[in-house]
Scaffold this active site. Structure first.
Site, short mmCIF file in Angstrom:
data_model
loop_
_atom_site.label_atom_id
_atom_site.label_comp_id
_atom_site.label_asym_id
_atom_site.label_seq_id
_atom_site.Cartn_x
_atom_site.Cartn_y
_atom_site.Cartn_z
N ASP A 1 8.77 48.01 56.25
CA ASP A 1 9.31 47.65 57.57
C ASP A 1 9.51 46.13 57.65
O ASP A 1 10.56 45.65 58.07
CB ASP A 1 8.31 48.14 58.64
CG ASP A 1 8.69 47.73 60.04
OD1 ASP A 1 9.56 48.39 60.63
OD2 ASP A 1 8.12 46.74 60.55
N LYS B 1 13.02 43.64 58.00
CA LYS B 1 13.16 42.61 59.04
C LYS B 1 13.43 41.23 58.41
O LYS B 1 14.24 40.45 58.92
CB LYS B 1 11.90 42.58 59.91
CG LYS B 1 11.76 43.85 60.76
CD LYS B 1 10.39 43.97 61.39
CE LYS B 1 10.28 45.22 62.26
NZ LYS B 1 8.91 45.51 62.70
N1 HSE Z 1 6.26 49.87 63.13
C1 HSE Z 1 6.68 48.59 63.56
C2 HSE Z 1 5.49 47.66 63.72
C3 HSE Z 1 7.38 48.68 64.91
O1 HSE Z 1 4.34 48.08 63.58
O2 HSE Z 1 5.73 46.48 63.96
C4 HSE Z 1 8.83 48.93 64.78
O3 HSE Z 1 9.48 47.78 64.32
#
Ligand code: HSE
Ligand code: NDP
Length: 433
Positions: free
Chosen positions: A204, A208
């Site tokens: 994730d 980003k």
């Molecule tokens: N799963 C992500 C986090 C949130 O824990 O920041 C979505 O971007």
């Protein structure tokens, strides 16, 4: 002058979509937005998978279940995609953009994988593609990079961009708890998903960082794999060592210029000095730290995840999208800097913290230290804990090349006297200003 209506359909009414639908259905809020949007924003459909599910505050008559029919409606100006997923969702967004419908999405995985092509498609058809909610939830960092910092030469963007991992690391630090126990708590509280891989292994955060880098430096959004290490191997012992040395462990996403044309993007844990601005970002909060040539250090802090903060970011995009529809303009596509080259990870330098479990016998330390020396890794300090078959050596190096540390770790793992090579965490020593 009469106010135009901008008609909006949504795909997704889950964690983000449901609070967003409530905002779009709040007539006071919509009235307040008329000036900023140059239009009255009208929500006309909400597409979900399960049409029978109860969704408080969402009128049943707006619910539909055919996502392609929703994406290709002739009577909408803006499609909001808050469903998630990559391939099927990409088809929906492509279908909408190809008809000239502006798309607002919070889908970091899709934008990191195919953002450049989707942005080009939007431009080709006179539409916009906005994705502020995709990075750091409620923090308006993408628009800041795109507009407010458009004239700045950015040298580094470094952030805590995953709330779940920051929650876990903060708890491990505050309570001296083990990773497994805190992960279970994070899952029980709804921060971590039942399959936490995307968060804890850094996927994730990597998506980003890819998006932040495209705005800060002009790299493409085309699914490039960037270096990624997660937090699942961090132990209570690592956290305790950090604490004893006035350091704190954070999972950082980093995109930085190296020299004139080099670019490095990576996600990995870092031990930060406690007085670094990112060290005091706790719990599920996110923060993005930007170093500009003229502006110096800048930092944004806020709720990087969760339905309501992300819905607010998505609504900001809808307002910008509406204004562009009314004024019949669309944003220029992002520029790509073709001169940028990926700087090899092995040529980066850092201070490293390493642990090695060894047999506690005479000569073992000399053998282990010899491997460091063979690879030009200079040791700054060493601590030993335990004894007998359980001894652990903890090293802090001077500034060394990543390639030399990798070679050291490989050779250490081959030694008979080494049971296992444990943690290897970079230590940030430079002054943020
Ligand atoms: N799963 C992500 C986090 C949130 O824990 O920041 C979505 O971007
Ligand atoms: P959820 O899983 O909570 O919700 C997804 C929604 O999409 C559900 O309403 C689901 O329908 C609907 N949906 C999924 N697939 C389809 C489909 N094929 N057709 C129609 N509807 C579909 O996801 P989130 O709200 O958490 O996340 C949405 C997006 O926002 C993701 O891209 C995520 O990465 C991003 N995001 C999420 C954040 C967060 O904190 N949750 C923060 C920042 C970004 P049903 O309800 O019927 O199952």
């Amino acid at each position: 002058m009469s106010t135009s209506n901008v008609r909006v359909a949504m795909i997704g009414a889950g964690t983000v979509g449901q609070p967003l639908a409530r905002l779009l259905l709040d007539s006071n809020r919509v009235d307040m937005l008329v000036d900023a949007a140059a239009a009255r924003i009208e929500l006309v459909a909400i597409c979900v998978r399960d049409g029978a599910k109860s969704r408080p505050g969402v009128p049943a008559q707006l619910i539909v279940t055919d996502s392609m029919a929703t994406a290709t409606r002739d009577d909408i100006d803006v499609l909001i995609e808050v469903a998630g997923g990559v391939e099927g969702t990409r088809e929906l967004i492509e279908a909408a953009l190809s008809r000239g419908t502006t798309v607002v999405t919070a889908n970091k995985a899709l934008m990191a994988a195919a953002g450049s092509e989707l942005i080009a498609l939007a431009h080709q058809h006179g539409a916009d593609l906005y994705y502020e909610g995709a990075v750091a939830g409620g923090i308006p960092i993408l628009r800041a990079l795109r507009t407010s910092l458009a004239g700045e030469r950015i040298n580094r963007v470094m952030g805590i961009v995953n709330g779940t991992t920051n929650f876990i690391l903060s708890k491990m630090s505050a309570e001296a708890s083990d990773y497994g126990a805190v992960l279970a708590e994070a899952q029980a509280l709804g921060y971590a998903e039942s399959d936490p891989t995307a968060d804890v292994e850094g996927f994730d955060a990597a998506a980003k960082v890819t998006i932040l880098s495209s705005l800060a430096f002009g790299t493409a959004l085309c699914g490039e794999v960037i270096h990624r290490e997660g937090i699942s191997r961090i132990s209570a012992g690592d956290v305790a060592y950090a604490h004893r040395h006035s350091l704190v462990i954070k999972l950082l996403g980093i995109a930085e210029r190296i020299g004139e044309h080099g670019i490095s993007r990576r996600v990995h844990p870092v031990m930060l000095p406690m007085d670094h601005p990112l060290a005091s970002v706790h719990g599920a909060f996110n923060a993005v730290f930007v170093e500009g040539a003229s502006s110096g250090p800048l930092m944004w802090l806020g709720q990087g995840a969760g339905g309501e903060p992300t819905a607010a970011a998505v609504l900001g995009d809808v307002v910008a999208a509406a204004r562009n529809r009314v004024t019949r303009r669309c944003d220029a596509p992002l520029s790509i800097d073709p001169s940028l080259q990926i700087f090899p990870l092995g040529e980066l330098q850092s201070v490293f913290y390493l642990t090695v479990d060894v047999l506690d016998r005479p000569g073992v330390l000399a053998t282990v230290a010899g491997v460091f020396g063979e690879h030009s890794v200079s040791i700054k300090s060493m601590e030993q804990s335990g004894f007998g078959d359980e001894a652990r050596l903890t090293f802090l190096t001077h500034m060394v090349f990543e390639s030399d540390i990798s070679a050291t770790l490989e050779d250490l793992a081959q030694l008979d006297v080494v049971d296992s090579v444990g943690s290897c965490i970079r230590v940030l020593e430079d002054d943020p200003s």
